[in-house]
Scaffold this motif. Structure first.
Motif, PDB file in Angstrom:
ATOM      1  N   UNK A   1      -2.283   3.678  -3.649  1.00 38.74           N
ATOM      2  CA  UNK A   1      -1.834   2.778  -4.736  1.00 38.74           C
ATOM      3  C   UNK A   1      -1.811   1.407  -3.998  1.00 38.74           C
ATOM      4  N   UNK A   2      -2.623   0.268  -4.392  1.00 36.29           N
ATOM      5  CA  UNK A   2      -2.565  -1.002  -3.462  1.00 36.29           C
ATOM      6  C   UNK A   2      -2.109  -2.033  -4.696  1.00 36.29           C
ATOM      7  N   UNK A   3      -1.331  -2.862  -4.195  1.00 36.61           N
ATOM      8  CA  UNK A   3      -0.752  -3.925  -5.250  1.00 36.61           C
ATOM      9  C   UNK A   3      -1.059  -5.378  -4.575  1.00 36.61           C
ATOM     10  N   UNK A   4      -1.747  -6.305  -5.195  1.00 36.59           N
ATOM     11  CA  UNK A   4      -2.035  -7.641  -4.782  1.00 36.59           C
ATOM     12  C   UNK A   4      -1.539  -8.490  -6.094  1.00 36.59           C
TER      13      UNK A   4
ATOM     14  N   UNK B   1       7.892   1.125  -7.754  1.00 29.31           N
ATOM     15  CA  UNK B   1       7.601   0.179  -6.832  1.00 29.31           C
ATOM     16  C   UNK B   1       6.526  -1.020  -7.292  1.00 29.31           C
ATOM     17  N   UNK B   2       5.910  -0.701  -8.322  1.00 33.48           N
ATOM     18  CA  UNK B   2       4.789  -1.452  -8.894  1.00 33.48           C
ATOM     19  C   UNK B   2       5.845  -2.444  -9.820  1.00 33.48           C
TER      20      UNK B   2
ATOM     21  N   UNK C   1       0.728  -1.298   0.041  1.00 35.10           N
ATOM     22  CA  UNK C   1      -0.039  -0.161   0.115  1.00 35.10           C
ATOM     23  C   UNK C   1       0.846   1.282   0.088  1.00 35.10           C
ATOM     24  N   UNK C   2       0.693   2.177  -1.007  1.00 37.90           N
ATOM     25  CA  UNK C   2       1.508   3.390  -1.014  1.00 37.90           C
ATOM     26  C   UNK C   2       0.387   4.719  -0.909  1.00 37.90           C
ATOM     27  N   UNK C   3       0.536   5.317  -0.179  1.00 38.51           N
ATOM     28  CA  UNK C   3      -0.142   6.716  -0.027  1.00 38.51           C
ATOM     29  C   UNK C   3       0.877   7.860  -0.569  1.00 38.51           C
ATOM     30  N   UNK C   4       0.169   8.390  -1.686  1.00 36.01           N
ATOM     31  CA  UNK C   4       1.207   9.576  -2.228  1.00 36.01           C
ATOM     32  C   UNK C   4       0.467  11.043  -2.013  1.00 36.01           C
ATOM     33  N   UNK C   5       1.371  11.681  -1.313  1.00 31.90           N
ATOM     34  CA  UNK C   5       0.930  12.974  -1.121  1.00 31.90           C
ATOM     35  C   UNK C   5       0.848  13.890  -2.321  1.00 31.90           C
TER      36      UNK C   5
END
Length: 501
Positions: free
Chosen positions: A70-73, A26-27, A11-15
């Motif tokens: 951004x969420x990666x699964x 990262x992805x 999980x990435x939180x981009x300001x």
């Protein structure tokens, strides 16, 4: 048991101050670590970065956060990235104009869905799959090869047919090579790590045949397309050329059926080729029955060695359903009785199919308008296969409007075929079919227990691509009846005629 939840691994939180490229990198690293080729991972990175930029272009309200999540699964075969923002709600018309649609059409991602979901915000989901552009996985067709010299009977006796384990993955890769060289259409079947991930995640279970020396000489699988699917799609049949002609395919398939029954899986769905009846006969011998016809779903480039192929046309497939049962289970007990609502013209057709499979179904035909105002649907597209899949989770009075919006979102890729699955147990199902016929959808198949809610009515919309209906071959009269019914409905809708004419 297979997992029904694929929790995000990252999980990435981009300001507003964070760089788009940092999330994209990262992805890409996640994709590479899961076994995707560097080039595909880089192209996927471009899609994710574009989705983030599109989020940042939207207006921010003073009471809403401007951050982008951004969420990666990863479920063993699909790498999913979800991009969420709480900025200005995205309209369907705006969604259709986004630059990311063009990236999907160019094949930078395998699936893409963008839309506004109410209080949850704007959500974009893109997917990279280990089986992209693969006729075998995308269409779930057992491919047949010409006859070759068989193994001696004494070797056949020593074969151990059993459930596959992750330790067999490298042996399966070698079996694929012995059968096809490097021509097998599913690239994930050449990657031991990808095979192990699918087995461990539960998105696939397989049965293998092992010879006396420990080599994998045969394989069949069941694959769950989505984590909450009830019915898997049967396919990936691979038999070492030395062992063909000894009924190994039948042994593998029967064992797969027993494994499915032991796991409480009520049946298997598969699609058989119509340019040759051999794969249909194999399925019928295992207890399958024909339940639909998928018109023009096969890419024009698809060709099967040793079988008649028609160039420059899209191929059609006969859909079959195989109930599973063991001495302690029957098809009826695994598939409980249900009441379906179908169009009046399809009532006798579905009743006949249900009787043929030994499934108890009460058939209603009332055209009842739904209580819900807004439908709940989910769509995804495969640009390389040229198909769009839509699932309706709840039928609302705006069903046709929402489906048209979903089609417009995928307009850039010019899909050849669109499949739409309706919950047949919903009292508004017959009403919904009539609404969707007005926008070009026609009857495709009845799919027992396919959805979490129960049976599905699959509709199809076939766009302007060459199709040769006259060459569709069926193995028996029952298949011809299904074929003729589906073609008649498709022809009627294609000509703009109502069911009552």
């Amino acid at each position: 048991m297979r997992s029904t939840i694929s929790a995000p691994e990252v999980r990435i939180l981009l300001t507003d101050a964070a760089s788009v490229e940092s999330a994209g990198a990262a992805v890409r690293a996640c994709a590479v670590s899961k076994g995707f080729a560097a080039e595909r991972a880089t192209r996927f990175q471009v899609v994710v970065e574009e989705l983030i930029r599109e989020c940042r272009m939207r207006e921010v309200a003073s009471t809403s956060p401007s951050d982008v999540s951004v969420e990666v699964s990863f479920d063993g075969s699909n790498l999913d990235v979800t991009v969420i923002d709480h900025r200005m709600p995205l309209s369907a018309a705006q969604s259709r104009q986004l630059p990311s649609r063009r990236l999907l059409a160019l094949g930078f991602a395998d699936h893409l869905h963008i839309g506004f979901t109410g209080a949850t915000g704007n959500i974009a989901r893109c997917r990279l799959t280990t089986a992209s552009a693969v006729p075998d996985d995308a269409l779930h067709v057992d491919m047949l090869e010409p006859d070759v010299p068989d193994a001696p009977d004494v070797e056949q006796i020593d074969l151990d047919v059993r459930l596959m384990t992750p330790a067999d993955a490298e042996g399966l890769v070698q079996c694929v090579f012995r059968c096809y060289g490097y021509t097998y259409p599913n690239p994930s079947m050449y990657q031991a790590a990808a095979i192990r991930r699918m087995l461990e995640s539960g998105s696939m279970f397989s049965v293998v045949a092992i010879d006396a020396s420990g080599e994998v000489v045969g394989h069949v699988a069941c694959t769950f397309e989505r984590p909450d699917d009830v019915i898997p799609e049967a396919g990936k049949m691979i038999v070492d050329p030395r062992y063909r002609g000894h009924h190994l395919a039948e042994r593998l398939s029967l064992t797969r059926k027993d494994v499915a029954a032991d796991r409480g899986i009520p049946g298997m769905w598969s699609e058989t080729v119509t340019n040759h009846p051999a794969s249909q006969r194999l399925a019928i011998e295992r207890g399958a029955a024909e339940v639909g016809l998928l018109i023009g779903v096969g890419p024009q480039s698809m060709a099967m060695t040793g079988l008649p192929n028609q160039e420059s046309v899209r191929h059609s497939f006969l859909a079959v359903f195989t109930p599973t049962f063991t001495p302690t289970f029957t098809a009826t007990s695994q598939l409980p009785a249900a009441t379906l609502t179908v169009p009046r013209y399809a009532a006798e057709h579905v009743s006949t199919l249900a009787d043929r499979l030994g499934i108890q179904r009460a058939i209603g035909t009332a055209s009842q308008e739904p209580d819900l105002v807004r439908s709940r649907i989910h769509s995804y597209a495969s640009a390389l296969a040229g198909t769009v899949e839509i699932r309706v989770r709840a039928i609302g009075r705006d069903i046709a409007e929402q489906v048209v919006d979903a089609l417009d979102q995928h307009l850039a890729m010019a899909p050849a075929t669109v499949h739409l699955d309706l919950p047949a147990t919903d009292p508004a199902a017959a009403w919904a079919v009539a609404q969707l016929e007005r926008v070009g959808f026609a009857w495709c198949a009845w799919m027992p227990a396919f959805l979490a809610a129960g049976d599905a009515i699959r509709l199809q919309r076939v766009n302007d691509h060459p199709i040769l209906l006259e060459s569709i071959v069926c193995a028996r009269a029952e298949g011809e009846q299904v074929r003729d019914f589906v073609i008649a409905q498709w022809t009627r809708v294609h000509r703009g005629r109502s069911a009552t004419e």
